[in-house]
Design a protein around this motif. Structure first.
Motif, short mmCIF file in Angstrom:
data_model
loop_
_atom_site.label_atom_id
_atom_site.label_comp_id
_atom_site.label_asym_id
_atom_site.label_seq_id
_atom_site.Cartn_x
_atom_site.Cartn_y
_atom_site.Cartn_z
N GLU A 84 0.83 -1.21 0.00
CA GLU A 84 0.00 0.00 0.00
C GLU A 84 0.87 1.26 0.00
O GLU A 84 0.59 2.22 -0.72
CB GLU A 84 -0.92 -0.02 1.22
N THR A 85 1.93 1.26 0.80
CA THR A 85 2.83 2.42 0.84
C THR A 85 3.57 2.58 -0.48
O THR A 85 3.75 3.70 -0.96
CB THR A 85 3.84 2.27 1.99
N ALA A 86 3.98 1.46 -1.08
CA ALA A 86 4.65 1.52 -2.38
C ALA A 86 3.73 2.13 -3.44
O ALA A 86 4.16 2.96 -4.25
CB ALA A 86 5.12 0.13 -2.80
N ALA A 87 2.48 1.72 -3.44
CA ALA A 87 1.52 2.27 -4.39
C ALA A 87 1.33 3.77 -4.17
O ALA A 87 1.21 4.55 -5.12
CB ALA A 87 0.18 1.54 -4.27
N LEU A 88 1.32 4.17 -2.90
CA LEU A 88 1.17 5.59 -2.57
C LEU A 88 2.35 6.39 -3.10
O LEU A 88 2.17 7.45 -3.73
CB LEU A 88 1.05 5.74 -1.05
N VAL A 89 3.56 5.90 -2.88
CA VAL A 89 4.76 6.61 -3.31
C VAL A 89 4.81 6.72 -4.84
O VAL A 89 5.11 7.78 -5.39
CB VAL A 89 6.03 5.90 -2.78
N LEU A 90 4.49 5.62 -5.52
CA LEU A 90 4.53 5.64 -6.98
C LEU A 90 3.51 6.62 -7.55
O LEU A 90 3.79 7.35 -8.51
CB LEU A 90 4.28 4.24 -7.52
N GLY A 91 2.31 6.64 -6.96
CA GLY A 91 1.28 7.56 -7.45
C GLY A 91 1.68 9.01 -7.29
O GLY A 91 1.50 9.82 -8.22
N VAL A 92 2.23 9.35 -6.13
CA VAL A 92 2.66 10.73 -5.90
C VAL A 92 3.84 11.09 -6.80
O VAL A 92 3.91 12.19 -7.35
CB VAL A 92 3.02 10.92 -4.41
N PHE A 93 4.78 10.16 -6.95
CA PHE A 93 5.96 10.46 -7.79
C PHE A 93 5.55 10.70 -9.23
O PHE A 93 6.06 11.63 -9.88
CB PHE A 93 6.97 9.32 -7.71
N ARG A 94 4.65 9.89 -9.76
CA ARG A 94 4.23 10.04 -11.15
C ARG A 94 3.61 11.41 -11.40
O ARG A 94 3.79 12.01 -12.46
CB ARG A 94 3.25 8.93 -11.52
N GLU A 95 2.91 11.91 -10.42
CA GLU A 95 2.28 13.23 -10.56
C GLU A 95 3.29 14.35 -10.31
O GLU A 95 3.37 15.31 -11.09
CB GLU A 95 1.10 13.34 -9.60
N ALA A 96 4.06 14.21 -9.23
CA ALA A 96 4.99 15.29 -8.87
C ALA A 96 6.11 15.43 -9.89
O ALA A 96 6.62 16.53 -10.11
CB ALA A 96 5.58 15.01 -7.48
N ALA A 97 6.52 14.33 -10.52
CA ALA A 97 7.60 14.39 -11.49
C ALA A 97 7.25 15.29 -12.66
O ALA A 97 8.12 15.92 -13.27
CB ALA A 97 7.95 12.99 -11.98
N HIS A 98 5.97 15.38 -12.98
CA HIS A 98 5.51 16.26 -14.06
C HIS A 98 5.32 17.70 -13.59
O HIS A 98 5.48 18.64 -14.37
CB HIS A 98 4.21 15.74 -14.65
N ASP A 99 4.94 17.86 -12.32
CA ASP A 99 4.53 19.18 -11.83
C ASP A 99 5.67 20.00 -11.24
O ASP A 99 5.72 21.22 -11.43
CB ASP A 99 3.43 19.04 -10.78
N GLU A 100 6.56 19.35 -10.50
CA GLU A 100 7.57 20.08 -9.74
C GLU A 100 8.82 20.33 -10.59
O GLU A 100 9.40 19.40 -11.14
CB GLU A 100 7.95 19.29 -8.48
#
Length: 353
Positions: free
Chosen positions: A181-197
C-alpha cells in the motif's frame, strides 16, 4: 480445471495409481490370499485423489473395484468377509479421494483467481518502464523473496517530464500488504509530482509530506531519485537513505556517487535533520547507470559474504539491457542460494549516437 500435469507435477505421478495397483496385484498373485495384500488395492484411488481430478479418481476407483473383485475371485475370497471388506475399503477410499480432489480443485481455482488479480494489481502498481527514452535504453528487474509473489515493497518508475527523465527506486520498510500500500502511494505521488515540480528536491518534499501524512509514522521509504539531462550529459541524484547508485564508465571503471550528506528516509522527516540535497555526476554516451535496492547488495551466501556488486559489474556488458539485467539477477540469486529479500533493479544506458 487444473490437472496434475498443468500444475507441473512429474508425469510419473499421473501413472502412480495404476503402477501401485499393478504391484499390489502382482504381490497378491505371487504370495497368495494368506498374505492379505488385497485391501492394498485401495492405494490406487488414494493416490489418484492426491494428484488428479475427482473424475479421474472415480475412474481409478472403479478400476480398483474391478481389480479387487478379480483378485478376490482368483483367491477364492469373493464371497467371504475378507473379500467384502477389501472391496468396501476400496469403495470408501475412492469416495474420500474424490471428495478430497474436488476440494483441492476448488482451492486451486481460487488460488489461480487470486494470482490473476495479483497480476492485474502488479500491472497497475508497477507499470512496465519505457524501453527507450531518447538515447537512453531502460530495463527493470524485480525479484520477490516470497515464492510466486508478484507484488512487494520495492518500487521503481521512469517518468519523462518537462524537466528531464526522472527516475525513482525505493524500498518500503516492512513487508506484506501494508508495504504494498505504501509503495503504491509513493509511486502515485511520484508520477504526478515528477511532471509538476520543477525541482527534484520539491518532488522529494512532496513524497515526504504524503508518506508522513498517510503512514502516520509507521512506515518509511528509502529511495533514490534521479534526473537525467541527456543534452548536458549529466545526472542529478537525491538520496534519501538509499544505497548509492552505480555508474559504469566506458572504460569499465565503476563509480558510486555519494551524497554530500546523508538524509533520512522518506517519512522520517519529522525526526529532524536536514532535507536531502541534490548532487550531480557525469553521465554521457557509453555509460550505464544501475539503481537498486538493498536486496541486491545485502544478498549473502552461506559464508555470510555480501554480494560483490562492483566486481560483477561486467555482467552488464551484454548488448541487450534486459538480457544483461537478467544475467545479473540470476547471479545474485545464485550467490544467495535463492532470494531472501525483495530486490529491484533499474538499468539505464546512454547509447552512443
Amino acid at each position: 480445471m487444473i490437472t496434475a500435469k498443468r500444475r507441473g507435477d512429474p508425469a510419473v505421478l499421473s501413472w502412480l495409481p495404476i503402477v501401485v495397483m499393478a504391484l499390489v496385484a502382482a504381490m497378491d498373485i505371487t504370495a497368495g490370499p494368506q498374505a492379505g495384500f488385497l485391501p492394498l488395492v485401495s492405494l490406487g484411488p488414494a493416490f489418484a485423489g492426491l494428484i488428479g481430478t475427482w473424475r479421474r479418481t472415480v475412474l481409478i476407483g472403479c478400476a480398483a473395484l474391478l481389480l479387487c473383485a478379480g483378485l478376490a475371485v482368483y483367491d477364492g475370497l469373493f464371497d467371504t468377509r475378507r473379500g467384502y471388506t477389501a472391496m468396501a475399503s476400496v469403495a470408501g477410499v475412492t469416495l474420500a479421494g474424490a471428495l478430497a480432489a474436488g476440494t483441492r480443485m476448488r482451492r486451486e481455482a481460487e488460488l489461480a483467481s487470486v494470482r490473476s488479480i495479483a497480476e492485474v494489481a502488479q500491472r497497475v502498481l508497477q507499470r512496465p518502464v519505457p524501453r527507450q527514452v531518447g538515447p537512453l535504453e531502460v530495463a527493470a528487474s524485480y525479484t520477490s523473496a516470497v515464492a510466486e509473489s508478484r507484488i512487494g515493497g520495492d518500487l521503481y518508475e521512469v517518468v519523462v517530464s518537462p524537466y528531464g527523465v526522472r527516475v525513482i527506486v525505493g524500498d518500503v520498510q516492512g513487508k506484506g500488504l501494508a508495504a504494498v500500500e505504501t509503495a503504491a502511494l509513493v509511486l502515485g505521488v511520484f508520477r504526478e509530482a515528477a511532471h509538476d515540480e520543477p525541482d527534484l528536491a520539491a518532488v522529494a518534499a512532496r513524497l515526504e509530506r504524503t508518506v508522513t501524512r498517510e503512514a502516520n509514522g509507521e512506515k518509511f521509504v528509502t529511495a533514490i531519485l534521479a534526473e537525467i539531462h541527456t543534452d548536458e550529459e549529466s545526472i542529478a541524484f537525491l538520496n534519501c537513505g538509499h544505497p548509492a547508485p552505480m555508474i559504469i564508465r566506458p572504460d569499465r571503471s565503476v563509480d558510486f556517487p555519494l551524497p554530500p550528506a546523508y538524509a533520512l528516509p522518506i517519512g522520517m522527516g519529522g525526526l529532524g535533520g536536514d532535507p536531502p540535497h541534490p548532487y550531480r555526476a557525469d553521465f554521457g554516451p557509453g555509460e550505464q547507470l544501475l539503481l537498486y535496492t538493498d536486496g541486491v547488495t545485502e544478498a549473502r551466501n552461506a559464508e555470510g559474504t555480501f554480494y560483490p556488486l562492483e566486481e560483477r559489474a561486467g555482467l552488464l556488458d551484454l548488448f541487450d539491457a534486459n538480457a544483461a539485467l537478467e544475467v545479473l539477477r540470476r547471479d545474485i540469486v545464485l550467490h544467495a542460494s535463492g532470494p531472501h529479500d525483495d530486490a529491484a533493479m533499474l538499468l539505464l544506458r546512454y547509447r552512443r549516437g
